[in-house]
Structure formats: structure tokens, C-alpha cells
Write a protein that holds these residues in place. Structure first.
Motif: not given
Length: 490
Positions: A411-421, A424-434
Motif C-alpha cells: 500500500t503506497i500512501f506517497r511516492y516520488a515521481q520519475s524520471p529523475v526522482s 521531484q517532490p513526494y506525491v500523495k495520491p487521492q486513494i492509497p495505491m495497492i
């Protein structure tokens, strides 16, 4: 007194004397029995797929042999960067609790662990071990926070990290006010002192000329003195600036560039330490641990050849599996089963309580603070089929939760975008990803995008979060750089 009763009394007395003698003898044997030695060989920024046994293309015969002689983990998890991972190994605590989830830049304040933390080196020292660190510490660079202040009898290496080797090459460095990076040494009870510059001249030879010879000599010395020892090897590669040793540059049979060359040297150095243990006659009584602190594959593309295997993510592309899942293996002949390849979950925070359990010192694991590690010693010794861990939380360098891995789901609550992470800032999805790691190891298919019937997967994560938040209320997290003294009335 009748003769029969006299005989009974004599026999009973003799039996009592025998049992008392046997008990005393057993107790004396148990008390004098030598604890196993421990070699912890920690490599830097080396991805999951770098070695032959993990599908790598660079020949690594020594590391492959080590893996075949014990347990190899396919699901070993570390923290977000070097300092957090090393803090977790040392304390059995999530770095967010210890104020070590990030590293202050030069000029930002004090770095590393508060002296109050109880490290595996302190635990083993209290258990009668000789303790030493050679190589990278990265858990404090001020007096009171050096390795010899945190349980090590002696140390030699860098209190910080290897990128400092390149600082002095820049023309304006002197004008920054930052001290010239140095390699240090220290002994318990004394102040640590700088011994030589850490620069681009020493960078490619620091393992060959210093870290490995000091490790080998330490093993031989303590084995000869019949004293149990713990030696922690903070190997330098593969950390920027990556510079191949002249004896290995351009000579890797994989012909994969500088990365292949440093992996080839790494394997050779592991072989040297393995041979030193064997030559010292203590191979059968030595726990040999090998792991990486971070997954660097893909983070420095100019080095070439780095890989995190089938996993998505890297050093900065968090919290995908490639950023947290790295190689790990453990050997102890006659105790740890050989030839085991396991998918059981294990984590950097688990080493401290697990090692304590393996050497019979679980009673020394602190009870006055949260310990997040799990004692998996029964699994290591072949007495259990599971490590006891089925959930792993992952925090970012801002000290906030990013993901929770539970069994085969992530379960991912936040993540860093790519490329060249890194940019990039951390991103919070609307719904946690599974993600289902069993069928989607690259984490390409967010199941909550296609099927909302998986909402139940959130339950174990939110239960863990609730428990964590309650523990923080009772035991507030230590701030970065804080000279923490302990919890009152705990």
C-alpha cells in the motif's frame, strides 16, 4: 540402623553428590562456552540484482558461495537512505524514532544518533565481545556520537560518507568554511581523532589498503586470543564517487564498465574476509552477515551496469520495491541451515534483536523504548519456518510514512515521481495505491484503479498506523540532532 536402610542412604547421598557435581560442571561449561564471533559485511548502495545469486551478470563467486552456505533473503528490506538503514541495523528501531531518518547538510546542525541509543555494539560489548568498526559510520560526526562512543572498542574510517572524498576537488571549497574531510580513528574511552584526508586519491584504494586489512588483522588477533569478536565492515562501494581500484579497473570479465569493476573488487574483498575467518580457525563459530544498506541501481546511470533486479524504483525513486529490497545473507556453519533461499520478510531493524537472540543475549535488548525489530533467531537457526515479520513500514526523508508492505500486498500512501526522482517532490495520491507483489513485482498495476473490492487490504496497514501513533504518544520520537537523555518514568 538396618543394613538395607544404610545402603539406601549411601546410594542416595552418592546420587545427590553426583547430580550436584554434574550440575556444577554443566554450569561451568555453559558459563565458559565461547559465544559465536560476528562479521557484519555491509556494502553501500548495492542493488538487489548486482550479484550472481541474484541474477547479476558480473561474476561474484565468493558472495555466491557465502549465499550457498547459509540463508539468502529475497525479501530483505532497508530504510530510505544510508543513515536511516545503518541506524536501524544498530538499534533495532525505526529511524523516525531515533531522529536519524534524514541527514543534515553541512551547516544545518548536529547529525546522527543520540548517545542514549543502545546499539548492537553496546549489547555485544556488554556480552563480553571485542567490537570494532572499519569503514563508514554515518551515524554522528561529533565527539560523543562517534563509533567509540556507541559501543565499539575501536574504529577507523569516515564518520560521515564517501561523497566527501570529492569535496576538495572544487576550487571554491576552501571558501565554504566546511572543514577538509578526514578519515578518523578512535578507541573506547578516548576522543576520536583525524588521521588522514579523505580525498579522490584515497577513495579508490580505501578498501584495499585500509578497511579490509584492518578487518583481517582484527579477526586474526581476537581469534588468537580466543576472545569473541564483532567486526562491522562499512565497505565503501558502491557509493559516489564511484572510482575503480587500479588493480580492477577495466578488468572485469563482465566488461560492464566501472560498476562491473567495483562489484568484482567487492567480491574479492568479501573472499579475503571469508578466508581470514577460515585461516583463523573460527569459521564454524562465526556468524557471517552480508547485506547492502540501500538500493542504488539506476540512481547513478553514468556508472553503468547497476540493477535492482525485477523491482521498480531506486535510491530516490521511493517507496517502490527497488528502493527498499536489497541483498542479504547469513552463514553460521552447523547452526544456520545451508542452501536456503527464502521469500520470508526480514528488515534492517530486525538484526539487533535477532543477533542478540542468536548469541543468547536477548535479555539485554532494551525495554525502556520501542524496539521495532523482530527476533528472528529461531528462523535463522532452523527452528521456525517463519521470521515472524509479515508487515514492513517505509518512511521518507521527511519522517512521514510512505508505504506499508503487508504479506504480498504493498500500500503506497506517497511516492516520488520519475524520471529523475531526486528532482521531484513526494506525491500523495487521492486513494492509497495497492500493488500485488506476487504477480506484479514491478508495481505497474495499481489494483485500486481497476477494482475497488480490495479495500479490505487497507485494514492491516491502518491497524499498524494506529498502534504506531499510540506508541509515539507514549514515547515521542527524537528530533534530528537532539541530545536526548531518555524517557521520564518509563
Amino acid at each position: 540402623m538396618k543394613l538395607s536402610k544404610l545402603k539406601q542412604l549411601t546410594v542416595g547421598l552418592s546420587l545427590a553428590i553426583f547430580l550436584a557435581s554434574a550440575t556444577t560442571s554443566f554450569a561451568q561449561t555453559a558459563s565458559t562456552q565461547k559465544k559465536p564471533n560476528i562479521v557484519y559485511f555491509l556494502v553501500d548502495n548495492t542493488g538487489w540484482g548486482s550479484f550472481g545469486v541474484y541474477g547479476g551478470t558480473v561474476p561474484t563467486p565468493n558472495i555466491d558461495k557465502l549465499a550457498s552456505q547459509g540463508i539468502r533473503f529475497n525479501n530483505y528490506n532497508v530504510e530510505v537512505q544510508c543513515t536511516p538503514s545503518r541506524s536501524a541495523i544498530m538499534t533495532g528501531r525505526m529511524p523516525v524514532r531515533s531522529g536519524t531518518y534524514t541527514v543534515p547538510w553541512p551547516g544545518q546542525g548536529k547529525a546522527g544518533m543520540a548517545p542514549w541509543e543502545y546499539t548492537i555494539a553496546k549489547l555485544l560489548s556488554d556480552s563480553g565481545y571485542a567490537t570494532a568498526l572499519y569503514g563508514k559510520w554515518h551515524l554522528g560526526n561529533t565527539q560523543g556520537r562517534m563509533p567509540n562512543d556507541q559501543g565499539f572498542d575501536e574504529w577507523w574510517g569516515t564518520p560521515d560518507t564517501w561523497d566527501e572524498a570529492g569535496y576538495t576537488q572544487w576550487p571554491l571549497f576552501k571558501e565554504s568554511g566546511v572543514p577538509v574531510p578526514m578519515l578518523w580513528e578512535g578507541k573506547k574511552g578516548q576522543l576520536s581523532k583525524p588521521v588522514m584526508p579523505l580525498d579522490l586519491k584515497v577513495r579508490p584504494i580505501v578498501d584495499e589498503k585500509y578497511i579490509i586489512p584492518k578487518t583481517v588483522n582484527y579477526i586474526k588477533k581476537n581469534a588468537a586470543e580466543n576472545k569473541p569478536f564483532f567486526v562491522y565492515v562499512g565497505y565503501s562501494e558502491v557509493h559516489p564517487p564511484v572510482i575503480a581500484n587500479p588493480n580492477f579497473a577495466g578488468k572485469s570479465t563482465a566488461r560492464g564498465g566501472v560498476y562491473a569493476d567495483v562489484i568484482a573488487e567487492m567480491d574479492y574483498r568479501v573472499g579475503q574476509v571469508m578466508q581470514a575467518v577460515k585461516d583463523a580457525g573460527v569459521e564454524d563459530n562465526t556468524i557471517f552477515i552480508f547485506s547492502s544498506d540501500n538500493a542504488g541501481g539506476g540512481a547513478i546511470p553514468q556508472d553503468g551496469g547497476a540493477t535492482n533486479g525485477p523491482w521498480r524504483g531506486d535510491f530516490f525513486n521511493v517507496p517502490f520495491e527497488g528502493s527498499m529490497r536489497v541483498p542479504a545473507m547469513v552463514r553460521w556453519p552447523g547452526h544456520v541451515p545451508s542452501g536456503v533461499v527464502t521469500e520470508e520478510m526480514f528488515a534492517a531493524v530486525d538484526w539487533m534483536p535477532t543477533i542478540a537472540g542468536m548469541v543468547g543475549s536477548s535479555n539485554l535488548v532494551p525495554k525502556d523504548r520501542p524496539i521495532d525489530g523482530i527476533d528472528a533467531s529461531n528462523f535463522m537457526l532452523g527452528k521456525s519456518k517463519t521470521t515472524g515479520r509479515d508487515l514492513y513500514p517505509f518512511f521518507g526523508i521527511d519522517g512521514e510514512l510512505m508505504s506499508i508492505k503487508w504479506k504480498l500486498y504493498k500500500t503506497i500512501f506517497r511516492y516520488a515521481q520519475s524520471p529523475v526522482s531526486i528532482q521531484q517532490p513526494y506525491v500523495k495520491p487521492q486513494i492509497p495505491m495497492i500493488y500485488d507483489l506476487s504477480s506484479d513485482p514491478h508495481e505497474d498495476n495499481n489494483l485500486m484503479y481497476t477494482d475497488l473490492t480490495l479495500g479490505w487490504v487497507y485494514a492491516p496497514s491502518f491497524k499498524w498506523i494506529e498502534g504506531y501513533e499510540q506508541s509515539v504518544k507514549k514515547y515521542p520520537n527524537i528530533k534530528v540532532g537532539e541530545d536526548f537523555k531518555g524517557y521520564a518514568n518509563k
